[in-house]
Design a protein around this motif. Structure first.
Motif, PDB file in Angstrom:
ATOM      1  N   THR A 116     106.583 103.615  21.867  1.00 27.85           N
ATOM      2  CA  THR A 116     106.979 104.813  22.599  1.00 27.85           C
ATOM      3  C   THR A 116     108.122 105.497  21.859  1.00 27.85           C
ATOM      4  O   THR A 116     109.107 104.844  21.499  1.00 27.85           O
ATOM      5  CB  THR A 116     107.415 104.464  24.034  1.00 27.85           C
ATOM      6  OG1 THR A 116     106.335 103.783  24.687  1.00 27.85           O
ATOM      7  CG2 THR A 116     107.785 105.710  24.825  1.00 27.85           C
ATOM      8  N   THR A 117     107.959 106.777  21.625  1.00 23.52           N
ATOM      9  CA  THR A 117     108.991 107.559  20.935  1.00 23.52           C
ATOM     10  C   THR A 117     109.452 108.693  21.843  1.00 23.52           C
ATOM     11  O   THR A 117     108.692 109.163  22.700  1.00 23.52           O
ATOM     12  CB  THR A 117     108.459 108.141  19.612  1.00 23.52           C
ATOM     13  OG1 THR A 117     107.285 108.927  19.880  1.00 23.52           O
ATOM     14  CG2 THR A 117     108.107 107.039  18.633  1.00 23.52           C
ATOM     15  N   THR A 118     110.684 109.083  21.655  1.00 25.61           N
ATOM     16  CA  THR A 118     111.256 110.201  22.405  1.00 25.61           C
ATOM     17  C   THR A 118     111.730 111.248  21.415  1.00 25.61           C
ATOM     18  O   THR A 118     112.467 110.938  20.473  1.00 25.61           O
ATOM     19  CB  THR A 118     112.445 109.724  23.265  1.00 25.61           C
ATOM     20  OG1 THR A 118     112.011 108.635  24.092  1.00 25.61           O
ATOM     21  CG2 THR A 118     112.989 110.837  24.130  1.00 25.61           C
ATOM     22  N   ASP A 119     111.306 112.504  21.620  1.00 28.13           N
ATOM     23  CA  ASP A 119     111.743 113.565  20.705  1.00 28.13           C
ATOM     24  C   ASP A 119     113.096 114.104  21.150  1.00 28.13           C
ATOM     25  O   ASP A 119     113.672 113.661  22.147  1.00 28.13           O
ATOM     26  CB  ASP A 119     110.683 114.663  20.577  1.00 28.13           C
ATOM     27  CG  ASP A 119     110.459 115.462  21.855  1.00 28.13           C
ATOM     28  OD1 ASP A 119     111.321 115.420  22.772  1.00 28.13           O
ATOM     29  OD2 ASP A 119     109.430 116.152  21.943  1.00 28.13           O
ATOM     30  N   GLN A 120     113.615 115.073  20.416  1.00 26.62           N
ATOM     31  CA  GLN A 120     114.960 115.609  20.677  1.00 26.62           C
ATOM     32  C   GLN A 120     115.059 116.331  22.012  1.00 26.62           C
ATOM     33  O   GLN A 120     116.159 116.534  22.536  1.00 26.62           O
ATOM     34  CB  GLN A 120     115.369 116.537  19.543  1.00 26.62           C
ATOM     35  CG  GLN A 120     114.434 117.723  19.356  1.00 26.62           C
ATOM     36  CD  GLN A 120     114.671 118.419  18.030  1.00 26.62           C
ATOM     37  OE1 GLN A 120     115.271 117.861  17.129  1.00 26.62           O
ATOM     38  NE2 GLN A 120     114.201 119.646  17.921  1.00 26.62           N
ATOM     39  N   ASN A 121     113.919 116.704  22.611  1.00 27.81           N
ATOM     40  CA  ASN A 121     113.920 117.382  23.908  1.00 27.81           C
ATOM     41  C   ASN A 121     113.765 116.410  25.079  1.00 27.81           C
ATOM     42  O   ASN A 121     113.708 116.828  26.226  1.00 27.81           O
ATOM     43  CB  ASN A 121     112.799 118.425  23.969  1.00 27.81           C
ATOM     44  CG  ASN A 121     112.981 119.525  22.941  1.00 27.81           C
ATOM     45  OD1 ASN A 121     114.113 119.946  22.656  1.00 27.81           O
ATOM     46  ND2 ASN A 121     111.881 119.973  22.363  1.00 27.81           N
ATOM     47  N   GLY A 122     113.657 115.124  24.762  1.00 27.15           N
ATOM     48  CA  GLY A 122     113.524 114.121  25.812  1.00 27.15           C
ATOM     49  C   GLY A 122     112.090 113.822  26.197  1.00 27.15           C
ATOM     50  O   GLY A 122     111.847 113.060  27.136  1.00 27.15           O
ATOM     51  N   ASN A 123     111.132 114.419  25.507  1.00 26.25           N
ATOM     52  CA  ASN A 123     109.718 114.136  25.790  1.00 26.25           C
ATOM     53  C   ASN A 123     109.328 112.814  25.137  1.00 26.25           C
ATOM     54  O   ASN A 123     109.674 112.562  23.990  1.00 26.25           O
ATOM     55  CB  ASN A 123     108.821 115.258  25.238  1.00 26.25           C
ATOM     56  CG  ASN A 123     109.147 116.596  25.870  1.00 26.25           C
ATOM     57  OD1 ASN A 123     109.325 116.685  27.080  1.00 26.25           O
ATOM     58  ND2 ASN A 123     109.232 117.642  25.058  1.00 26.25           N
ATOM     59  N   THR A 124     108.596 112.011  25.885  1.00 22.97           N
ATOM     60  CA  THR A 124     108.176 110.725  25.327  1.00 22.97           C
ATOM     61  C   THR A 124     106.677 110.741  25.046  1.00 22.97           C
ATOM     62  O   THR A 124     105.905 111.448  25.701  1.00 22.97           O
ATOM     63  CB  THR A 124     108.481 109.556  26.284  1.00 22.97           C
ATOM     64  OG1 THR A 124     107.794 109.765  27.505  1.00 22.97           O
ATOM     65  CG2 THR A 124     109.972 109.435  26.536  1.00 22.97           C
TER      66      THR A 124
END
Length: 184
Positions: A116-124
């Protein structure tokens, strides 16, 4: 009773005399590990255990499909933790009655890894990786002794598909087991 050992996976089958045969993999450290097989036969009429055995796989068998470098790493890790070498993540899929008594066990290495990854906008976003590895086939006689054990090398990895085209199919023809699987 396997003493201090742990059943990693097992199945049971009833033979033509009504006896219950339980067989599977065991480990001495974890439910995910495999160090050998166990075999238990229960008399269906008397409700008594007739046979209980366990046999450890040889170190050569457990390390057979690894390079020399990988084997050294596995041995070093086992020594460091003061543990025996073992294989991991094998599921027992089939238990087949043999004509002479005893069973043949067939299992496969299988596990799922979710990243699971999270981008800079908080979307996983989660990605599931499905791993289907070597097949192990092992014939056990009525006394609970390993007659033969074999490993079919394979390595299947798929992503976000539930492993739909992975794993294997098999059929028994007389005294042979045939496997069909996708590879390469």
């Amino acid at each position: 009773d396997l003493g201090d050992d742990i059943m990693s996976d097992h199945k049971f089958i009833v033979d033509d005399k009504g006896n219950i045969i339980i067989a599977g993999f065991y480990s001495n450290t974890t439910a995910y590990g495999v160090q050998g097989i166990f075999y238990i036969e229960i008399d269906g009429n008397k409700k008594e255990v007739v046979t209980t055995t366990k046999q450890k796989f040889s170190e050569d068998f457990m390390l057979a499909n690894y390079t020399d470098k990988q084997q050294a790493k596995i041995k070093k890790k086992a020594d460091k933790k003061d543990r025996d070498i073992q294989m991991y993540n094998y599921d027992l899929d089939h238990l087949i009655l043999n004509k002479e008594g005893g069973v043949t066990m067939v299992g496969e290495r299988y596990y799922v890894r979710v990243v699971t990854t999270t981008d800079q906008n908080g979307n996983t976003r989660s990605t599931s990786y499905y791993y289907f590895g070597d097949i192990i086939a092992c014939a056990i006689n009525k006394a609970g002794e390993i007659q033969w054990v074999s490993r079919v090398p394979k390595n299947q990895v798929s992503t976000n598909d539930g492993g739909y085209y992975s794993s294997y199919s098999m059929f028994v023809d007389e005294d042979k087991i045939h496997f069909l699987y996708n590879d390469h």
